[in-house]
Write a protein that holds these residues in place. Structure first.
Motif, PDB file in Angstrom:
ATOM      1  N   SER A   1       0.839  -1.196   0.000  1.00 40.63           N
ATOM      2  CA  SER A   1       0.000   0.000   0.000  1.00 40.63           C
ATOM      3  C   SER A   1       0.874   1.247   0.000  1.00 40.63           C
ATOM      4  O   SER A   1       2.065   1.203   0.310  1.00 40.63           O
ATOM      5  N   TRP A   2       0.252   2.357  -0.349  1.00 45.26           N
ATOM      6  CA  TRP A   2       0.969   3.626  -0.394  1.00 45.26           C
ATOM      7  C   TRP A   2       1.205   4.141   1.023  1.00 45.26           C
ATOM      8  O   TRP A   2       0.317   4.115   1.874  1.00 45.26           O
ATOM      9  N   GLU A   3       2.409   4.629   1.265  1.00 42.60           N
ATOM     10  CA  GLU A   3       2.770   5.284   2.517  1.00 42.60           C
ATOM     11  C   GLU A   3       3.099   6.740   2.218  1.00 42.60           C
ATOM     12  O   GLU A   3       3.333   7.113   1.063  1.00 42.60           O
ATOM     13  N   SER A   4       3.135   7.566   3.247  1.00 43.14           N
ATOM     14  CA  SER A   4       3.440   8.978   3.033  1.00 43.14           C
ATOM     15  C   SER A   4       4.278   9.514   4.178  1.00 43.14           C
ATOM     16  O   SER A   4       4.269   8.969   5.292  1.00 43.14           O
ATOM     17  N   PHE A   5       5.002  10.593   3.900  1.00 40.53           N
ATOM     18  CA  PHE A   5       5.768  11.294   4.925  1.00 40.53           C
ATOM     19  C   PHE A   5       6.008  12.716   4.443  1.00 40.53           C
ATOM     20  O   PHE A   5       6.011  12.982   3.236  1.00 40.53           O
ATOM     21  N   PRO A   6       6.210  13.662   5.364  1.00 38.56           N
ATOM     22  CA  PRO A   6       6.506  15.039   4.961  1.00 38.56           C
ATOM     23  C   PRO A   6       7.976  15.173   4.583  1.00 38.56           C
ATOM     24  O   PRO A   6       8.853  14.566   5.203  1.00 38.56           O
ATOM     25  N   PHE A   7       8.214  15.994   3.565  1.00 39.05           N
ATOM     26  CA  PHE A   7       9.586  16.158   3.074  1.00 39.05           C
ATOM     27  C   PHE A   7       9.837  17.632   2.805  1.00 39.05           C
ATOM     28  O   PHE A   7       8.999  18.329   2.223  1.00 39.05           O
ATOM     29  N   LYS A   8      11.000  18.107   3.230  1.00 39.30           N
ATOM     30  CA  LYS A   8      11.375  19.488   2.965  1.00 39.30           C
ATOM     31  C   LYS A   8      12.538  19.512   1.979  1.00 39.30           C
ATOM     32  O   LYS A   8      13.362  18.599   1.926  1.00 39.30           O
ATOM     33  N   GLY A   9      12.604  20.576   1.191  1.00 39.78           N
ATOM     34  CA  GLY A   9      13.665  20.706   0.211  1.00 39.78           C
ATOM     35  C   GLY A   9      13.226  20.260  -1.174  1.00 39.78           C
ATOM     36  O   GLY A   9      12.097  19.792  -1.396  1.00 39.78           O
ATOM     37  N   LYS A  10      14.162  20.380  -2.136  1.00 38.28           N
ATOM     38  CA  LYS A  10      13.881  20.035  -3.529  1.00 38.28           C
ATOM     39  C   LYS A  10      14.819  18.967  -4.073  1.00 38.28           C
ATOM     40  O   LYS A  10      14.658  18.536  -5.216  1.00 38.28           O
ATOM     41  N   SER A  11      15.783  18.524  -3.312  1.00 37.83           N
ATOM     42  CA  SER A  11      16.803  17.626  -3.841  1.00 37.83           C
ATOM     43  C   SER A  11      16.231  16.241  -4.138  1.00 37.83           C
ATOM     44  O   SER A  11      15.704  15.560  -3.247  1.00 37.83           O
ATOM     45  N   VAL A  12      16.357  15.807  -5.382  1.00 35.69           N
ATOM     46  CA  VAL A  12      15.885  14.484  -5.761  1.00 35.69           C
ATOM     47  C   VAL A  12      16.802  13.408  -5.192  1.00 35.69           C
ATOM     48  O   VAL A  12      16.353  12.291  -4.875  1.00 35.69           O
ATOM     49  N   ARG A  13      18.068  13.729  -5.011  1.00 33.84           N
ATOM     50  CA  ARG A  13      19.002  12.751  -4.455  1.00 33.84           C
ATOM     51  C   ARG A  13      18.677  12.459  -2.985  1.00 33.84           C
ATOM     52  O   ARG A  13      18.659  11.297  -2.555  1.00 33.84           O
ATOM     53  N   ILE A  14      18.400  13.522  -2.217  1.00 33.74           N
ATOM     54  CA  ILE A  14      18.039  13.332  -0.806  1.00 33.74           C
ATOM     55  C   ILE A  14      16.698  12.618  -0.695  1.00 33.74           C
ATOM     56  O   ILE A  14      16.500  11.754   0.172  1.00 33.74           O
ATOM     57  N   LEU A  15      15.752  12.967  -1.590  1.00 35.29           N
ATOM     58  CA  LEU A  15      14.453  12.302  -1.563  1.00 35.29           C
ATOM     59  C   LEU A  15      14.602  10.815  -1.839  1.00 35.29           C
ATOM     60  O   LEU A  15      13.988   9.981  -1.155  1.00 35.29           O
ATOM     61  N   ARG A  16      15.404  10.450  -2.824  1.00 37.89           N
ATOM     62  CA  ARG A  16      15.576   9.030  -3.125  1.00 37.89           C
ATOM     63  C   ARG A  16      16.142   8.283  -1.922  1.00 37.89           C
ATOM     64  O   ARG A  16      15.659   7.199  -1.561  1.00 37.89           O
ATOM     65  N   ASP A  17      17.160   8.858  -1.282  1.00 35.79           N
ATOM     66  CA  ASP A  17      17.751   8.186  -0.124  1.00 35.79           C
ATOM     67  C   ASP A  17      16.740   8.055   1.013  1.00 35.79           C
ATOM     68  O   ASP A  17      16.699   7.026   1.715  1.00 35.79           O
ATOM     69  N   SER A  18      15.900   9.081   1.192  1.00 36.02           N
ATOM     70  CA  SER A  18      14.902   9.029   2.267  1.00 36.02           C
ATOM     71  C   SER A  18      13.867   7.947   1.997  1.00 36.02           C
ATOM     72  O   SER A  18      13.471   7.193   2.907  1.00 36.02           O
ATOM     73  N   VAL A  19      13.403   7.849   0.751  1.00 37.88           N
ATOM     74  CA  VAL A  19      12.393   6.845   0.416  1.00 37.88           C
ATOM     75  C   VAL A  19      12.987   5.444   0.519  1.00 37.88           C
ATOM     76  O   VAL A  19      12.349   4.513   1.048  1.00 37.88           O
ATOM     77  N   VAL A  20      14.211   5.259   0.038  1.00 37.45           N
ATOM     78  CA  VAL A  20      14.852   3.940   0.115  1.00 37.45           C
ATOM     79  C   VAL A  20      15.011   3.514   1.568  1.00 37.45           C
ATOM     80  O   VAL A  20      14.761   2.349   1.930  1.00 37.45           O
ATOM     81  N   ARG A  21      15.411   4.441   2.422  1.00 41.96           N
ATOM     82  CA  ARG A  21      15.599   4.107   3.839  1.00 41.96           C
ATOM     83  C   ARG A  21      14.284   3.662   4.463  1.00 41.96           C
ATOM     84  O   ARG A  21      14.238   2.677   5.216  1.00 41.96           O
ATOM     85  N   ARG A  22      13.190   4.332   4.134  1.00 39.75           N
ATOM     86  CA  ARG A  22      11.898   3.964   4.704  1.00 39.75           C
ATOM     87  C   ARG A  22      11.410   2.620   4.156  1.00 39.75           C
ATOM     88  O   ARG A  22      10.817   1.818   4.887  1.00 39.75           O
TER      89      ARG A  22
END
Length: 704
Positions: free
Chosen positions: A610-631
């Motif tokens: 199922s879809w999960e969600s979390f709040p994210f600040k910033g615009k960096s796609v690299r940081i976003l990818r690492d955050s999603v992979v970690r979760r």
């Protein structure tokens, strides 16, 4: 001793037309072409000035006439389905001349009887040792009708359109010589784009029942085999105001409720002719036979390609060499031939020359070089893009769309929603659009096309996975007052399987002065399924100009878009590095955050869990990818983590029916929720992803 030319003079030479389905007839003396005039009846010979025209192409019909033995005759059928021949009012024309040397005016005639002497022709060999044909001609002949008269191209010093007459006088044989240029066939050409006067007439017709001149259109539906009724009561008629064949086709398609091909028939015994040009200026009744698109009869139709005459010689260079070895009396004619086709010869020679070779600028015709070392001029390329529509996008995976008028590129704005056209300072993913193709059932979009063939549409997907399109059309947006409203184009989500506003058709433009730049694939007009056109507006005070859609064809230059192909990348592009602003922490004020909704896909690309969600600040796609992979890894059982690995590709999906797009740039400025899907690297779904090579050099032009 009698020469070969003298022995063959005025003898039948019908083999010149063997295997020829379409031909252009060029006046040997003046290099002008026999043309069916736009009034629908007259015939002239005119200079085409490098512009291909269906009016100068004649379908060649062969017929055996009764006799002992039977004789072969030729019938030349023009763009309006009528036949080349003399008028019937010969009594008045010949009354003043007892020797019957008076001239009849050549015209486009209906074929109301099985055999009409005035439209049945035989090809005869001409006399004279000064005769030779151009490199693209099949032969030089005299055309002699069944009544014993010759087709003559007259000179008119005060006009650009020279008259054509028919008489039985062999004097001035040079004016009787016609060069036969075979014309190849084409799959299916695009109909000419409706011009401003055509659309204005249509609006006037809807506003007033008495405005504008009208013609009667009589039509009948043919079955899939091409059979139709000859009974008068089975033909339907209506009044039509306009000359646009595009508008007429849409009108008849609405009446019969399926996609159609329009064919004209001139006379009871006339053959069906696909109507590929706008209607004649005269207001004579037009008889139309409607064929269902992709039916058996429709598939048997053949279409000429007037832009490419067939060369009869093995190569242009050989043609120039043989011409250069002729006698001095032919030198002036050789020079005229060279000037007309020299740029093609240079292109042919360049394919066998080293890329560093510099073309010479002398006048040696045996070597086949151009007079000017600069190569073809701009006007030589004006036909390359103007005759093509959807075929421009064949095999195109990624593309840039460049405004023909401004030279600026269509961009998906960094706010994630806006679209503009601006200069391309650096290689940018925002100016690259993935090209998707979709077959849509004909009809009202409910999937029931009433048996008609589906229509191919294009979808342009931007860097954020959203699709190019305007707002949903309301009733009347394509007609009446609302057609002139400029509606802002945006990047749209695809929440339904078919969204008319994001589905586009490429239409050939109607201007003859259009050519594309060296890196462009073609120049087209983009029209969505709602009947609105993509327009690049001008903004003198802004470097980023707006883009809109509307149903108005005024200012066609703002509707022209050049397709610049972007090749796929051989590798996987690197994501942009995180900047200091992305890594910094704001102390004084809380940073605004966006919602990221994420899910993992299996190796086949199917969504797992199922879809999960979390709040994210910033615009960096690299940081976003690492955050999603970690979760994702935290929510995965420890026993399965080694199989997943730590390398994933981050994709965005815009809407329930949006395709997965690899996110290769930083997030948009807007704080809208973003839906992302993780694909394991080197999985089946990941290996099927294609990435654009934004740094690649553009394709080089082709002279074929």
């Amino acid at each position: 001793m009698e020469t070969l030319c003298e022995r063959r003079a005025h003898q039948p030479w019908m083999e010149v037309f063997d295997g020829v389905e379409f031909a252009a007839l060029r006046m040997w003396q003046s290099d002008t072409y026999l043309t069916a005039d736009e009034d629908g009846r007259s015939v002239h010979h005119v200079s085409l000035r490098g512009v291909a025209s269906h009016s100068a192409v004649w379908a060649v019909e062969k017929r055996l006439a009764a006799g002992t033995p039977p004789r072969r005759y030729l019938l030349f059928r023009g763009a309006y389905g009528r036949y080349l021949g003399a008028r019937e009012d010969h009594e008045g024309c010949y009354a003043f001349c007892p020797l019957r040397t008076g001239s009849l005016v050549a015209t486009q005639r209906d074929r109301d009887q099985e055999e009409v002497d005035a439209i049945m022709w035989r090809a005869l060999a001409c006399s004279g040792s000064d005769v030779f044909e151009h490199h693209d001609a099949r032969g030089v002949v005299l055309l002699h009708d069944r009544s014993g008269r010759y087709l003559r191209g007259n000179k008119n010093l005060l006009g650009c359109r020279h008259s054509v007459s028919i008489d039985d006088n062999l004097n001035a044989e040079r004016t009787l010589r016609w060069e036969v240029l075979p014309i190849p066939t084409l799959d299916r050409p695009e109909l000419p784009f409706a011009t401003n006067p055509d659309l204005a007439e249509t609006l006037d017709r809807s506003a007033s029942s008495t405005s504008g001149q009208r013609r009667e259109i009589r039509y009948v539906k043919a079955d899939d085999a091409g059979n139709f009724s000859e009974e008068e009561g089975d033909w339907t008629s209506f009044q039509f105001t306009s000359r646009s064949v595009q508008i007429l086709r849409e009108e008849l398609a609405n009446r019969v409720e399926y996609e159609v091909t329009l064919c004209v028939r001139a006379g009871r015994h006339g053959h069906l002719t696909p109507l590929l040009i706008n209607l004649p200026r005269s207001e004579e009744t037009l008889h139309i036979v409607v064929l269902r698109r992709n039916s058996a009869a429709d598939e048997q139709l053949k279409f000429p390609n007037p832009a490419r005459p067939v060369s009869s010689s093995p190569s242009l260079r050989d043609a120039f060499k043989s011409t250069a070895s002729a006698s001095a009396s032919k030198r002036n004619r050789r020079n005229k031939l060279f000037l007309a086709y020299g740029y093609l010869a240079a292109a042919a020679l360049s394919s066998s020359s080293p890329s560093h070779a510099t073309p010479r600028s002398d006048h040696n015709m045996e070597e086949g070089y151009l007079h000017s070392p600069s190569g073809p001029s701009r006007r030589h390329f004006r036909m390359l893009g103007s005759l093509r529509g959807m075929e421009v996008f064949e095999d195109v995976v990624f593309a840039r769309l460049r405004s023909y008028e401004c030279g600026t590129y269509l961009h998906a704005d960094e706010d994630g929603r806006s679209v503009y056209h601006g200069s391309l300072a650096l290689a940018s993913h925002n100016a690259v659009w993935a090209v998707e193709r979709r077959l849509v059932a004909s009809g009202d979009g409910d999937g029931d096309g009433d048996g008609a063939a589906p229509t191919l549409h294009l979808l342009f997907r931007g860097a954020y996975g959203r699709f190019l399109g305007g707002p949903d059309a309301r009733d009347g947006d394509g007609n009446g007052e609302r057609r002139c409203r400029l509606l802002k184009v945006t990047q749209r989500d695809r929440d339904a399987e078919e969204v008319d506003a994001i589905m586009w058709r490429a239409i050939a433009c109607g201007r003859w002065d259009v050519f594309e730049e060296h890196d462009a694939r073609g120049v087209t007009i983009l029209r969505d399924r709602s009947g609105r056109y993509l327009r690049g507006n001008k903004g003198f005070l802004s470097c980023r100009r707006s883009v809109s859609v509307d149903g108005n064809a005024n200012k066609e230059a703002t509707l022209l878009w050049e397709l610049v192909r972007v090749p796929p990348s051989l590798g996987r592009p690197q994501l942009p590095f995180a900047t200091e602003a992305d890594l910094g922490v704001t102390v004084c004020l809380p940073t605004r955050r966006r919602e990221i909704r994420y899910v993992r896909a299996d190796d086949e690309g199917n969504i797992v869990g199922s879809w999960e969600s979390f709040p994210f600040k910033g615009k960096s796609v690299r940081i976003l990818r690492d955050s999603v992979v970690r979760r994702v890894l935290l929510n995965t059982p420890a026993s399965e983590r080694p199989q997943l690995g730590e390398n994933f590709t981050l994709c965005v999906r815009a809407g329930l029916h949006g395709h997965l797009s690899p996110l290769l740039i930083n997030l948009p400025r807007s704080l809208e929720a973003l839906n992302v899907v993780l694909l394991r690297e080197n999985s089946t779904a990941d290996n099927e992803l294609i990435f654009p090579d934004v740094d690649a050099l553009p394709d080089q032009p082709s002279f074929e």
